[in-house]
Write a protein that holds these residues in place. Structure first.
Motif, short mmCIF file in Angstrom:
data_model
loop_
_atom_site.label_atom_id
_atom_site.label_comp_id
_atom_site.label_asym_id
_atom_site.label_seq_id
_atom_site.Cartn_x
_atom_site.Cartn_y
_atom_site.Cartn_z
N GLU B 154 5.25 -4.88 2.58
CA GLU B 154 6.08 -6.07 2.42
C GLU B 154 7.25 -5.75 1.51
OE1 GLU B 154 4.34 -9.32 0.30
OE2 GLU B 154 4.00 -8.11 -1.49
N MET B 155 8.33 -6.49 1.69
CA MET B 155 9.50 -6.35 0.83
C MET B 155 9.49 -7.54 -0.11
SD MET B 155 10.53 -3.64 2.16
CE MET B 155 11.78 -3.44 0.96
N THR B 156 9.47 -7.28 -1.42
CA THR B 156 9.51 -8.41 -2.33
C THR B 156 10.89 -9.04 -2.29
OG1 THR B 156 10.33 -7.15 -4.21
CG2 THR B 156 7.94 -7.20 -3.89
N GLU B 157 10.97 -10.24 -2.83
CA GLU B 157 12.24 -10.95 -2.79
C GLU B 157 13.33 -10.20 -3.54
OE1 GLU B 157 11.25 -15.38 -2.78
OE2 GLU B 157 13.06 -15.21 -4.03
N GLU B 158 12.94 -9.42 -4.54
CA GLU B 158 13.93 -8.70 -5.33
C GLU B 158 14.19 -7.29 -4.81
OE1 GLU B 158 15.74 -10.09 -7.28
OE2 GLU B 158 14.67 -11.94 -7.71
N GLY B 159 13.73 -6.99 -3.61
CA GLY B 159 14.09 -5.72 -2.99
C GLY B 159 13.24 -4.54 -3.40
N LEU B 160 11.93 -4.66 -3.33
CA LEU B 160 11.05 -3.53 -3.60
C LEU B 160 10.01 -3.49 -2.48
CD1 LEU B 160 9.98 -1.31 -5.59
CD2 LEU B 160 8.47 -3.07 -6.50
N ALA B 161 9.73 -2.28 -1.98
CA ALA B 161 8.70 -2.15 -0.95
C ALA B 161 7.34 -2.00 -1.62
CB ALA B 161 8.99 -0.93 -0.08
N VAL B 162 6.35 -2.73 -1.15
CA VAL B 162 5.00 -2.62 -1.70
C VAL B 162 4.05 -2.45 -0.52
CG1 VAL B 162 3.20 -3.72 -3.05
CG2 VAL B 162 5.58 -4.12 -3.62
N ILE B 163 3.12 -1.50 -0.65
CA ILE B 163 2.19 -1.22 0.45
C ILE B 163 0.79 -1.72 0.08
CG2 ILE B 163 1.22 0.57 1.94
CD1 ILE B 163 3.64 2.27 1.34
N SER B 164 0.19 -2.43 1.00
CA SER B 164 -1.15 -2.95 0.77
C SER B 164 -2.18 -1.85 1.00
CB SER B 164 -1.42 -4.11 1.75
OG SER B 164 -2.81 -4.32 1.90
N ARG B 165 -3.01 -1.60 -0.01
CA ARG B 165 -4.01 -0.54 0.12
C ARG B 165 -5.10 -0.92 1.11
NH1 ARG B 165 -6.94 0.01 -4.09
NH2 ARG B 165 -7.38 2.23 -3.87
N GLU B 166 -5.24 -2.22 1.32
CA GLU B 166 -6.27 -2.67 2.26
C GLU B 166 -5.82 -2.49 3.69
OE1 GLU B 166 -5.30 -5.10 -0.43
OE2 GLU B 166 -6.58 -3.65 -1.44
N LYS B 167 -4.53 -2.71 3.94
CA LYS B 167 -4.05 -2.66 5.32
C LYS B 167 -3.58 -1.27 5.74
CE LYS B 167 -2.34 -7.40 5.47
NZ LYS B 167 -1.08 -8.13 5.57
N CYS B 168 -3.23 -0.42 4.79
CA CYS B 168 -2.68 0.88 5.13
C CYS B 168 -3.75 1.75 5.78
CB CYS B 168 -2.15 1.58 3.88
SG CYS B 168 -1.55 3.24 4.22
N THR B 169 -3.42 2.40 6.90
CA THR B 169 -4.38 3.24 7.59
C THR B 169 -4.05 4.71 7.43
OG1 THR B 169 -3.06 3.26 9.60
CG2 THR B 169 -4.68 1.49 9.37
N GLY B 170 -3.03 5.03 6.66
CA GLY B 170 -2.69 6.43 6.45
C GLY B 170 -2.00 7.10 7.61
N CYS B 171 -1.24 6.35 8.40
CA CYS B 171 -0.60 6.95 9.57
C CYS B 171 0.66 7.73 9.20
CB CYS B 171 -0.26 5.89 10.61
SG CYS B 171 1.17 4.88 10.22
N ARG B 172 1.21 7.53 7.99
CA ARG B 172 2.34 8.32 7.47
C ARG B 172 3.70 8.00 8.08
NH1 ARG B 172 -1.73 12.19 6.05
NH2 ARG B 172 -0.80 13.45 4.42
N LYS B 173 3.79 6.97 8.89
CA LYS B 173 5.10 6.67 9.49
C LYS B 173 6.11 6.29 8.41
CE LYS B 173 5.43 5.58 14.08
NZ LYS B 173 4.76 5.19 15.28
N CYS B 174 5.67 5.58 7.39
CA CYS B 174 6.59 5.16 6.34
C CYS B 174 7.09 6.36 5.56
CB CYS B 174 5.92 4.16 5.40
SG CYS B 174 4.35 4.76 4.74
N VAL B 175 6.21 7.33 5.36
CA VAL B 175 6.59 8.51 4.59
C VAL B 175 7.76 9.22 5.26
CG1 VAL B 175 5.82 10.73 3.72
CG2 VAL B 175 4.25 8.80 3.70
N SER B 176 7.71 9.37 6.58
CA SER B 176 8.81 10.06 7.25
C SER B 176 10.04 9.18 7.38
CB SER B 176 8.41 10.62 8.62
OG SER B 176 7.29 9.97 9.13
N ALA B 177 9.86 7.86 7.38
CA ALA B 177 11.02 6.99 7.56
C ALA B 177 11.85 6.88 6.29
CB ALA B 177 10.57 5.60 8.00
N CYS B 178 11.19 7.00 5.13
CA CYS B 178 11.90 6.74 3.88
C CYS B 178 12.90 7.84 3.56
CB CYS B 178 10.90 6.61 2.73
SG CYS B 178 11.69 6.40 1.13
N PRO B 179 14.20 7.52 3.41
CA PRO B 179 15.20 8.55 3.16
C PRO B 179 15.14 9.09 1.73
CG PRO B 179 16.23 6.41 3.14
CD PRO B 179 14.80 6.18 3.50
N ARG B 180 14.41 8.41 0.84
CA ARG B 180 14.37 8.85 -0.55
C ARG B 180 13.05 9.53 -0.89
NH1 ARG B 180 17.52 5.85 -4.83
NH2 ARG B 180 19.59 6.44 -4.05
#
Lengths: 329, 281, 438
Positions: B154-180
């Motif tokens: 989820e993106m917080t209202e103030e512009g921070l990405a937060v990942i839910s440990r319960e929902k994350c399945t470890g597929c790594r798509k976010c890791v490759s998408a993030c430019p930073r």
């Protein structure tokens, strides 16, 4: 404190044209036709216009709120759909008819697909067809013009196109209404839906849109051209049965359809070749339905059918890119 | 009456026979194991295995090309089932989840310019390395969130990405998408993380972020086994994550967080009362 | 007489009246010059000086690396006070040679004069390369590479680009007016080099004085002055070649494929200095303009001068700038601050105030088709951009993403202010990255 600098991708200047401005121009261009309809039909016409316009705006705002989307009625597209819908309705519509139409146009044909830019079909036309099929009696309850101040009472009658269709189906011959009175049809002194009447008012509006470069010639010329040519052929072959192209142009929703409905940006092709094919298709289907179909009016269905073909047309009319090199076998 | 019955019945018979013959003649040989594998896979088509969808993965596994353990989102339950179908031993790795190593939202972290353009981190990063002054921090425009097939970010209202440990399945798509490269994979069991990705010196970090790591080494003093300070940035040594706890309260900038106590500020995720376990076997 | 042109394109207000009539002024030499090692397309130069070294004006401070690369030179005499990363026009800190001017401004003794007519084509190319000549219209492509077409691609037409289609910019205009002979001499050198039969100078019709001056100067020369219809992006290489010769450079190929070479008029003038006098490219004419600067000017400025110094020369800031653009408003790059050096491709500095920056948020695409009609590359910007946002890069490529010339016409006309060029650029990057992986 000094504000920080803006950084962005190029370009850094803009033409200033906005969607809001485009919608406003289209709305303004329809006011002459709306005005004429109020002149010839008085209060009932005004009632239909107001219900449609304000109803559309309200329906869009409520729907977007319910769908948790940002409310975007400011862009004016709802108002434009409203006035177009109004111009497709008979002046004698009961108060609930425009409201049902608004529901079909805004909620079903537009918002459900994602709002402005995402609808595949022209919302005003979808509404018109929905109403036509659901409430055929109300949608064809035409009345004679009762110009403001004339003191005349409305008398139910048929539209010139309807008259011709009935006459041709019954007797195979042109009725009186199809042979004369063209001047009246041009100005709007005739029966029909609010937008069917004054070709003159509609043409004035269309000229304004051409001047503002919102309309381009491609769809109007091919649509109108193909109608004229096809009806012309039939008229020349059997003038006793088929009315002249001029009659077709001045009656039914053809002028409204050609300049305002078929040219709706969202539902027509974005390529130049595509627009030409689209116009041609609309023209051919309109003539086929008018001359041989069950309904006297074919424009709405023709345009909706071509709307369905738009993505396909766009796909196959991709412009040849600069420096296109054909693939060698 | 009899003609219609006979004619329609006849057509139906002819169609049925034709279809039956065609089904036999044009049948495609499918390894029954492939179908069985496809059945037990989750069907999310997330691509974590490296194949375009569950069907392709099932085919690859049945052909012996892919290992069952590639389906990290499926968890050990799925991996075991797939391995069982193939008649091999399941090689199960410890489950991992993605964590955004940053808490610098628009309130806490400064920007170097006002960005105009597409709300996308990859696009923004191309313009002078992104609007955030911190070179490693989360840009907060939601590219990772859009890419996540499991709605775990989820993106917080103030512009921070937060990942839910319960929902994350470890597929790594976010890791490759993030430019930073601010998202890192961490063991599921590890709940303490240093939420900072900047290798700038402490003094510099202080200038542009209220909650960044200044490499003061206090965490290492409090829990020597669990922290590594390299290039002006502290990270948890995940081989010793269980010992990382004592440093959380000691960190002066509060950049170390134990997710058991809650997600970063602004997030709507709530840690469960019972620690999450992927394998509910 | 109907002016030649190309299909599609846009007509933004040209805003050249701020500076078109102003003769080029010399910008004063700053105390510190920051010379980046990368000012061109191709491999950055390799530094060959150290902190503490004394350098002469025009001395090489970085050697070219590989064929598609050029050397970098000191823009004045002085001392190298640092070799370190400094803020660069691309928004990152890149390796640069920082020189403290000693006030002498003495040419290095390494420079040699030569007679262009006596040099062989290869010698001419070597001198051009040694001088660090790159395309000065903004593309910064190494000139010697452009001027080395392989034997099987004969060049029959040399086109000098005096179009300057970007709004606001007037530096090429002034160069044509004030350095007419030099430009034409450069054209002659180039013609000898390429063996081209036809030489043309393309000038947009909004520069009638330049057209007149050039026509007069070309009376006895075999050079054609071609006035062109005012339309953006007439100055884009492919569009220029199409307008003047009627030939379309094939997609994915270079102009040499259709027998043409295009060079900016400023580059042509710089080539004369390089070939005849051995002088490297260490200065150029740039237009400083915009509502936030007090006195717009055309300045002859040394490479490495900070934009802040340039602005001071123009009377300083009239208003707080909201956008600092290096280049033109259609294709220029926004800058993080004025502490960025002028580089070889800096055709202009635009200082936009708050009111000049279009700030409308993106709306949905209303499929008006304006972008498709405006696109000079004849691709479909809105479709490519939509596919790019969905990460469908194969489809984006199918609709022509790689043929985009990033001119900005589509974004300029879009009523929903969608950042089309940005989206297509992202697609291009992803497609090229994918191709490299394969």
């Amino acid at each position: 404190m000094d504000k920080q600098l803006y950084l962005s991708s190029s370009p850094h200047i803009h033409s200033g044209q906005t969607t809001d401005r485009v919608m406003l121009d289209v709305f303004l261009s329809l006011l002459p036709a709306a005005g004429v309809s109020v002149y010839f039909f008085g209060w009932p016409a005004l009632k239909v216009l107001l219900l449609c316009i304000f109803g559309s705006i309200a329906a869009e705002a409520l729907c977007q709120k319910a769908m948790k989307h940002p409310v975007s009625v400011r862009d004016g597209s709802a108002a434009v759909t409203g006035i177009l819908l109004a111009l497709n309705l008979p002046p004698s519509s009961p108060w609930w008819l425009p409201l049902v139409g608004v529901l079909a146009a805004i909620v079903i044909a537009k918002q459900i697909y994602g709002g402005l830019g995402y609808n595949p079909f022209n919302p005003a036309l979808v509404a018109r067809v929905v109403l036509l099929i659901s409430f055929p009696v109300h949608m064809t309850a035409w009345t004679t013009p009762t110009p403001l101040g004339s003191g005349l009472d409305a008398v139910s009658t048929a539209t010139p196109l309807g008259e011709w269709k009935t006459a041709v189906m019954l007797t195979g011959k042109l009725p009186e209404a199809a042979q004369s009175g063209y001047a009246d049809y041009f100005i709007g002194n005739m029966s029909g839906s609010l937008g069917e009447m004054s070709a003159l008012a509609l043409l004035i509006g269309a000229a304004y849109l051409f001047w503002r470069r919102i309309l381009t010639w491609h769809i109007p010329v091919t649509f109108l051209g193909s109608v004229i040519i096809l009806t012309g052929v039939f008229w020349l072959v059997e003038p006793g049965r088929y009315p002249s192209p001029l009659f077709h142009m001045l009656t039914g929703g053809l002028i409204l359809g050609v300049f305002y409905m078929a040219t709706d940006m969202v539902t027509s092709p974005i390529t130049v070749k595509g627009a030409l094919i689209f116009g041609l298709g609309c023209g051919v289907i309109t003539v086929l339905i008018r001359l041989f179909g069950g309904y006297p009016e074919g424009v709405s269905f023709a345009i909706l059918l071509m709307n369905a073909a738009t993505p396909l047309i766009d796909h196959y009319t991709k412009p040849k890119k600069f420096g296109f090199v054909p693939e060698k076998a | 009456m009899i003609e219609s019955v006979l004619s329609l019945g006849g057509i139906g018979l002819v169609a049925a026979v034709t279809l039956g013959l065609a089904a036999r003649k044009f049948a495609v040989e499918v390894d029954p194991r492939e179908l069985a594998i496809l059945d037990v896979l989750s069907g999310a088509n997330c691509g974590a295995c490296g194949y375009p969808g569950c069907a392709a993965f099932a085919k690859a596994v049945s052909e012996g090309e892919a290992s069952a353990s590639l389906c990290t989102p499926g968890g050990s339950e799925t991996i075991e089932k797939v391995a069982h179908i193939m008649g091999v031993d399941a090689k199960i790795q410890a489950p991992q989840v993605a964590v955004v190593l940053c808490q610098g939202d628009n309130v806490k972290a400064g920007s170097k310019y006002r960005y105009l353009g597409i709300e996308d981190c990859v696009a923004a990063q191309k313009i002078a390395d992104g609007p955030k002054e911190c070179p490693g921090g989360c840009l907060g425009m939601g590219t990772c969130s859009r890419v996540c097939p499991f709605d775990a970010i989820e993106m917080t209202e103030e512009g921070l990405a937060v990942i839910s440990r319960e929902k994350c399945t470890g597929c790594r798509k976010c890791v490759s998408a993030c430019p930073r490269q601010v998202i890192k994979m961490t063991p599921l069991e590890a709940t303490v993380h240093v939420l900072c990705n900047s290798h700038d010196k402490g003094g510099q970090v202080r200038k542009y972020c209220q909650i960044g790591c200044i490499a003061c080494q206090i965490c290492k003093k409090a829990a020597p086994e669990a922290y590594v300070i390299e290039n002006f940035l502290a990270t948890v040594d995940y081989d010793h994550y269980q010992q990382a706890g004592p440093a959380v309260d000691k960190c002066p900038t509060k950049c170390i967080r134990d997710f058991v106590d809650g997600y970063p500020e602004g997030s709507s995720f709530i840690p469960p009362a019972v620690p999450v376990k992927h394998d509910a076997a | 007489m109907k002016l030649k042109t190309f299909p599609a394109g846009i007509h933004p207000p040209d805003n050249k009246h701020w500076s078109a009539h102003l003769p080029v002024e010399d910008c004063s030499l700053p105390q510190e010059l920051v010379v980046p090692l990368s000012q061109h397309i191709g491999a950055p130069a390799e530094v060959c000086v150290e902190k503490g070294d004394r350098v002469g004006k025009g001395q090489v401070v970085g050697n070219a690396k590989g064929f598609v690369s050029v050397p970098v030179h000191a823009s004045t005499s002085g001392e190298v006070i640092a070799v370190e990363p400094r803020l660069h026009p691309t928004g990152r800190a890149l390796p640069s040679v920082v020189i403290s001017a000693d006030g002498e401004d003495a040419w290095s003794e390494d420079l040699r004069e030569a007679d262009p007519d006596r040099l062989s084509p290869d010698e001419v190319r070597d001198r051009i390369r040694a001088a660090g000549i790159v395309g000065m219209g903004g593309a910064t492509f190494p000139a010697h590479v452009k001027l080395s077409p392989p034997g099987e691609k004969p060049i029959d037409t040399l086109i000098l680009n005096g179009v300057e289609c970007e709004p606001y910019l007037t530096s090429d205009h002034r160069v044509m007016l004030e350095e007419t002979e030099k430009v034409l001499e450069g054209a002659a050198i180039l013609q000898r080099l390429l063996g081209a039969e036809r030489i043309c100078i393309g000038i947009e019709a909004n520069k009638p004085d330049a057209i007149e001056v050039m026509e007069k100067a070309c009376v006895d020369r075999d050079i054609e002055v071609v006035p062109l219809k005012v339309k953006y992006p007439q100055g884009a290489e492919r569009q220029l070649i199409l307008a003047i010769t009627g030939r379309e450079v094939p997609s994915g190929a270079l102009p040499m494929e259709v027998g043409c070479v295009v060079q900016n008029v400023g580059t042509a003038a710089a080539i004369v200095d390089a070939v005849r006098h051995g002088r490297p490219l260490i200065e150029r004419v740039a237009t400083v303009t915009g509502t936030a600067v007090r006195q717009p000017k055309n300045l002859r400025v040394r490479i490495g001068t900070s934009l802040a110094h340039l602005t001071e020369q123009c009377g300083g800031l009239a208003k707080e700038p909201a956008k600092i653009i290096m280049g033109g408003p259609m294709m220029g790059q926004t800058q993080l601050s004025l502490e960025v050096p002028v580089v070889r491709g800096t055709s202009g500095l635009l200082l936009f105030a708050e009111g000049d920056v279009p700030l409308r948020p993106e709306g949905p695409c209303i499929r008006c088709g304006q972008c498709v009609r405006a696109c000079p590359a004849r691709i479909m910007p809105t479709t490519i951009s939509a596919y790019a946002r969905l990460d469908l890069y194969d489809e984006a490529e199918e609709f022509g993403a790689l043929d985009c010339i990033e001119c900005g016409c589509c974004t300029y006309v879009c009523p929903s202010t969608i950042s089309l060029v940005q989206g297509i650029r992202t697609a291009k990057g992803a497609i090229m990255a994918k191709k490299r992986k394969l």
